[in-house]
Design an enzyme around this catalytic site. Structure first.
Site, PDB file in Angstrom:
ATOM      1  N   PRO A 169       0.794  -1.228   0.000  1.00 38.84           N
ATOM      2  CA  PRO A 169       0.000   0.000   0.000  1.00 38.84           C
ATOM      3  C   PRO A 169       0.829   1.282   0.000  1.00 38.84           C
ATOM      4  CG  PRO A 169      -0.088  -1.083   2.143  1.00 38.84           C
ATOM      5  CD  PRO A 169       0.554  -2.049   1.196  1.00 38.84           C
ATOM      6  N   ASN A 170       0.287   2.254  -0.698  1.00 43.32           N
ATOM      7  CA  ASN A 170       0.829   3.623  -0.804  1.00 43.32           C
ATOM      8  C   ASN A 170       2.079   3.723  -1.663  1.00 43.32           C
ATOM      9  OD1 ASN A 170      -1.101   5.015   0.940  1.00 43.32           O
ATOM     10  ND2 ASN A 170      -0.206   3.789   2.584  1.00 43.32           N
ATOM     11  N   ARG A 185       5.101  11.026  -2.562  1.00 42.35           N
ATOM     12  CA  ARG A 185       4.882  10.631  -1.177  1.00 42.35           C
ATOM     13  C   ARG A 185       6.158  10.838  -0.350  1.00 42.35           C
ATOM     14  NH1 ARG A 185       4.717   4.428   1.044  1.00 42.35           N
ATOM     15  NH2 ARG A 185       4.200   4.989   3.182  1.00 42.35           N
ATOM     16  N   TYR A 193      11.323   8.746   0.988  1.00 42.85           N
ATOM     17  CA  TYR A 193      11.309   7.728  -0.060  1.00 42.85           C
ATOM     18  C   TYR A 193      11.963   8.153  -1.375  1.00 42.85           C
ATOM     19  CZ  TYR A 193       8.023   5.584   3.165  1.00 42.85           C
ATOM     20  OH  TYR A 193       7.447   5.037   4.283  1.00 42.85           O
ATOM     21  N   ASN A 217       7.630  -5.805  -1.205  1.00 40.05           N
ATOM     22  CA  ASN A 217       7.679  -4.701  -0.248  1.00 40.05           C
ATOM     23  C   ASN A 217       6.267  -4.615   0.332  1.00 40.05           C
ATOM     24  OD1 ASN A 217       7.750  -2.389   1.232  1.00 40.05           O
ATOM     25  ND2 ASN A 217       8.700  -1.110  -0.343  1.00 40.05           N
ATOM     26  N   ALA A 259       3.308  -0.832   4.750  1.00 36.64           N
ATOM     27  CA  ALA A 259       2.829  -0.799   6.143  1.00 36.64           C
ATOM     28  C   ALA A 259       2.391  -2.177   6.646  1.00 36.64           C
ATOM     29  CB  ALA A 259       1.680   0.199   6.273  1.00 36.64           C
ATOM     30  N   GLU A 283      12.268  -9.727   1.100  1.00 39.93           N
ATOM     31  CA  GLU A 283      11.505  -8.539   1.506  1.00 39.93           C
ATOM     32  C   GLU A 283      12.378  -7.309   1.298  1.00 39.93           C
ATOM     33  OE1 GLU A 283       9.439  -8.824   5.286  1.00 39.93           O
ATOM     34  OE2 GLU A 283      10.130  -6.808   5.804  1.00 39.93           O
ATOM     35  N   HIS A 308      12.659  -2.862   1.441  1.00 36.36           N
ATOM     36  CA  HIS A 308      12.130  -1.560   1.883  1.00 36.36           C
ATOM     37  C   HIS A 308      13.025  -0.468   1.350  1.00 36.36           C
ATOM     38  CE1 HIS A 308       9.301  -3.473   4.550  1.00 36.36           C
ATOM     39  NE2 HIS A 308      10.277  -4.284   4.913  1.00 36.36           N
ATOM     40  N   ARG A 363      13.774   4.217  11.803  1.00 32.24           N
ATOM     41  CA  ARG A 363      12.589   5.088  11.819  1.00 32.24           C
ATOM     42  C   ARG A 363      11.795   4.897  13.120  1.00 32.24           C
ATOM     43  NH1 ARG A 363       9.509   4.690   6.338  1.00 32.24           N
ATOM     44  NH2 ARG A 363       8.536   6.554   7.244  1.00 32.24           N
TER      45      ARG A 363
HETATM   46  C1  DQA Z   1       8.310   0.934   3.496  1.00 31.52           C
HETATM   47  C2  DQA Z   1       8.475   1.161   5.004  1.00 31.52           C
HETATM   48  C3  DQA Z   1       7.145   0.987   5.732  1.00 31.52           C
HETATM   49  O1  DQA Z   1       7.312   1.237   7.113  1.00 31.52           O
HETATM   50  C4  DQA Z   1       6.127   1.974   5.201  1.00 31.52           C
HETATM   51  O2  DQA Z   1       4.868   1.757   5.810  1.00 31.52           O
HETATM   52  C5  DQA Z   1       6.015   1.954   3.719  1.00 31.52           C
HETATM   53  C6  DQA Z   1       7.230   1.815   2.918  1.00 31.52           C
HETATM   54  C7  DQA Z   1       9.619   1.208   2.728  1.00 31.52           C
HETATM   55  O3  DQA Z   1       9.699   0.766   1.589  1.00 31.52           O
HETATM   56  O4  DQA Z   1      10.509   1.885   3.231  1.00 31.52           O
HETATM   57  O5  DQA Z   1       4.948   2.158   3.169  1.00 31.52           O
HETATM   58  O6  DQA Z   1       7.974  -0.442   3.292  1.00 31.52           O
END
Ligand code: DQA
Length: 147
Positions: A9-10, A17, A22, A73, A76, A97, A99, A106
């Site tokens: 998500p997102n 964003r 990011y 990825n 959240a 996985e 990120h 963080r």
């Molecule tokens: C994320 C890190 C997560 O904590 C966050 O909720 C994201 C992006 C990253 O790629 O750094 O949406 O997965």
């Protein structure tokens, strides 16, 4: 060889964003870089993004028998989705996985990944490069299997 990439998500909002966290690279940019690197190795990528937990679980179930590895990825969902963890823990193919941000540097709630313990490994903190390293890692794991 087919490898699946799942963006949680997102991540469709990358570019606009929280660019300080990011970066300014868009998801399309990341997908294009991944496709270029994969094509050089004759690998076909199946790339999906969803803001919905169930949709991600459906893809894991649906594609895990027709791809050789997965880069995910979970965004959240990383921090609380026992359902995605359960879907991943049922797989026998390599899963990495990734990120963009260093989740350990963080907020406290991001330090814990519920999904990382059931995958081969986690790459975190290298911006879009985390995905390219993730692809390398999956290929490395698959090559290791051939020995
Ligand atoms: C994320 C890190 C997560 O904590 C966050 O909720 C994201 C992006 C990253 O790629 O750094 O949406 O997965």
């Amino acid at each position: 060889m087919k490898i699946m990439v799942i963006h949680g998500p997102n991540l469709n909002m990358l570019g606009e964003r929280e660019p300080d966290v990011y970066g300014t690279v868009t998801l399309e940019d990341i997908d294009n870089m991944l496709k270029k690197n994969a094509a050089e190795k004759d690998i076909h990528l199946i790339i999906k993004q969803s803001n919905f937990e169930g949709e991600i679980i459906n893809w894991i179930q649906q594609f895990s028998s027709s791809v050789e590895g997965i880069i995910i990825n979970p965004a959240a969902f990383t921090h609380y989705s026992v359902a995605i963890r359960d879907a991943l823990s049922n797989l026998s193919i390599p899963v990495v996985e990734v990120h963009l941000s260093n989740i350990c540097a963080r907020e406290d709630f991001r330090h814990r990944s519920v999904t990382a313990p059931v995958v081969q490994g986690q790459i975190s903190g290298f911006g879009f490069q985390s995905y390219l390293l993730g692809l390398e890692a999956v290929i490395h794991l698959l090559e290791g299997k051939e020995d």
